[in-house]
Design an enzyme around this catalytic site. Sequence first.
Site, mmCIF file in Angstrom:
data_model
loop_
_atom_site.group_PDB
_atom_site.id
_atom_site.type_symbol
_atom_site.label_atom_id
_atom_site.label_comp_id
_atom_site.label_asym_id
_atom_site.label_seq_id
_atom_site.Cartn_x
_atom_site.Cartn_y
_atom_site.Cartn_z
ATOM 1 N N GLU A 1 32.873 42.858 36.887
ATOM 2 C CA GLU A 1 32.357 42.313 35.553
ATOM 3 C C GLU A 1 30.929 41.263 36.134
ATOM 4 O O GLU A 1 30.167 41.066 35.194
ATOM 5 C CB GLU A 1 33.285 41.128 35.158
ATOM 6 C CG GLU A 1 34.512 41.975 34.181
ATOM 7 C CD GLU A 1 35.799 41.213 34.386
ATOM 8 O OE1 GLU A 1 35.846 39.862 34.657
ATOM 9 O OE2 GLU A 1 36.781 41.940 33.962
ATOM 10 N N HIS B 1 32.592 41.582 42.004
ATOM 11 C CA HIS B 1 33.723 42.030 40.828
ATOM 12 C C HIS B 1 32.963 42.905 39.814
ATOM 13 O O HIS B 1 31.725 42.339 39.649
ATOM 14 C CB HIS B 1 34.301 40.621 39.932
ATOM 15 C CG HIS B 1 35.441 41.343 39.400
ATOM 16 N ND1 HIS B 1 35.293 41.833 38.067
ATOM 17 C CD2 HIS B 1 36.743 41.234 39.389
ATOM 18 C CE1 HIS B 1 36.371 42.034 37.603
ATOM 19 N NE2 HIS B 1 37.519 41.694 38.424
ATOM 20 N N GLU C 1 38.677 48.950 42.694
ATOM 21 C CA GLU C 1 38.904 48.646 41.270
ATOM 22 C C GLU C 1 38.073 49.495 40.327
ATOM 23 O O GLU C 1 36.944 49.081 40.010
ATOM 24 C CB GLU C 1 38.482 47.172 40.770
ATOM 25 C CG GLU C 1 39.543 46.109 41.578
ATOM 26 C CD GLU C 1 39.322 44.657 41.132
ATOM 27 O OE1 GLU C 1 40.362 44.318 40.543
ATOM 28 O OE2 GLU C 1 38.336 44.216 40.632
ATOM 29 N N SER D 1 44.730 47.209 35.824
ATOM 30 C CA SER D 1 45.644 47.178 34.783
ATOM 31 C C SER D 1 46.951 47.235 35.700
ATOM 32 O O SER D 1 47.905 47.826 35.332
ATOM 33 C CB SER D 1 45.454 48.357 33.869
ATOM 34 O OG SER D 1 44.480 48.121 33.158
ATOM 35 N N LYS E 1 40.020 34.846 35.949
ATOM 36 C CA LYS E 1 38.830 35.006 35.122
ATOM 37 C C LYS E 1 38.454 33.895 34.682
ATOM 38 O O LYS E 1 38.875 32.718 34.944
ATOM 39 C CB LYS E 1 38.928 36.183 34.282
ATOM 40 C CG LYS E 1 39.519 37.549 34.801
ATOM 41 C CD LYS E 1 39.201 38.861 34.256
ATOM 42 C CE LYS E 1 40.042 39.940 34.754
ATOM 43 N NZ LYS E 1 39.368 41.147 34.288
ATOM 44 N N ASN F 1 43.723 37.140 39.573
ATOM 45 C CA ASN F 1 42.210 36.726 39.088
ATOM 46 C C ASN F 1 42.311 36.250 37.661
ATOM 47 O O ASN F 1 42.449 36.815 36.785
ATOM 48 C CB ASN F 1 41.369 37.931 39.381
ATOM 49 C CG ASN F 1 40.004 37.551 38.548
ATOM 50 O OD1 ASN F 1 39.660 36.254 38.550
ATOM 51 N ND2 ASN F 1 39.301 38.679 38.332
ATOM 52 N N GLY G 1 41.174 46.033 32.995
ATOM 53 C CA GLY G 1 41.416 45.429 31.566
ATOM 54 C C GLY G 1 41.707 46.586 30.533
ATOM 55 O O GLY G 1 41.478 45.967 29.145
HETATM 56 C C1 PEP Z 1 40.483 42.248 37.744
HETATM 57 O O1 PEP Z 1 40.015 41.506 36.868
HETATM 58 O O2 PEP Z 1 39.978 42.542 38.886
HETATM 59 C C2 PEP Z 1 41.704 43.152 37.144
HETATM 60 C C3 PEP Z 1 41.908 44.229 37.920
HETATM 61 O O3 PEP Z 1 42.064 43.124 36.143
HETATM 62 P P1 PEP Z 1 42.847 43.828 35.249
HETATM 63 O O4 PEP Z 1 44.642 43.607 36.023
HETATM 64 O O5 PEP Z 1 43.140 43.216 33.710
HETATM 65 O O6 PEP Z 1 42.819 45.322 34.782
#
Ligand code: PEP
Length: 257
Positions: A96, A94, A166, A212, A9, A7, A172
Amino acid sequence: MKTVIGNWKMNVGVRESIALARGTLLTLRGRKVVPNLIICPSFIALSEVRKVIARSSVSLCAQNMSWEDKGAFTGEISSRMLDEVGVTHVLIGHSERRGLFSETDEIVNRKLKKALENNLTPIVCIGESVEHREEGGYLEIIKNQIASALGGIRLRSSAKLFIAYEPIWAIGTGKNADVAQVIEVHEFIKTVLSDIFPGIKEDQLNVLYGGSVNGDNAYALLREKSIDGVLVGGASVKINQFKDVIEAASEVLEAQE
Ligand code: PEP
């Protein structure tokens, strides 16, 4: 099979997306077994990235979509438009989008219905906040998110659905959920899904972990049976790190052969 999703983003523009897509393809070169690889550029880069990955096994995913097909919805992109530029998968809900753009469970459900109606494979993101993790009510939260997202959904026998677990506290932050925590939630999600879709084929439902993920923790996660793959954010736009994740997935698959 194991799935790896990148992803990107709002981190890379068109030129960088093309370079990243080329770099991602190079990581697959010479490998006997490769994971199911899906990349999610921004909307404006989808067409150019499609050209790069044409004739490869990599799939194209959008980071979001509208629940409507067309009309006066300024700034929105419909699933039909995504299909037109070669998108086959779409991220829905997601954290976010839920947290920063007020996406509710009801919106997630409408988008999911529309994606399935227009033959896009949805990747529905769910996960608890740090408060719910600490209070201990996280499984209830997960169950409610799944029940709301999947309300009224029927899966055709040719359709697939991905659920990405998630936890918000892991996205992040550099603090991934540990393997035992992920297994507990994934087994729970699989039980909830089998109640909702009794008798469904195993390969129609995939449960991924995101939060992460990087080259250091990917192998330990991916070798677990209940973890069908990983959704990678930050590390997917750093090609050396993404390469390590893809390599980890390939090694797991090779070891299983
Ligand atoms: C994500 O954007 O779904 C995500 C898991 O980000 P990160 O790997 O940076 O934690």
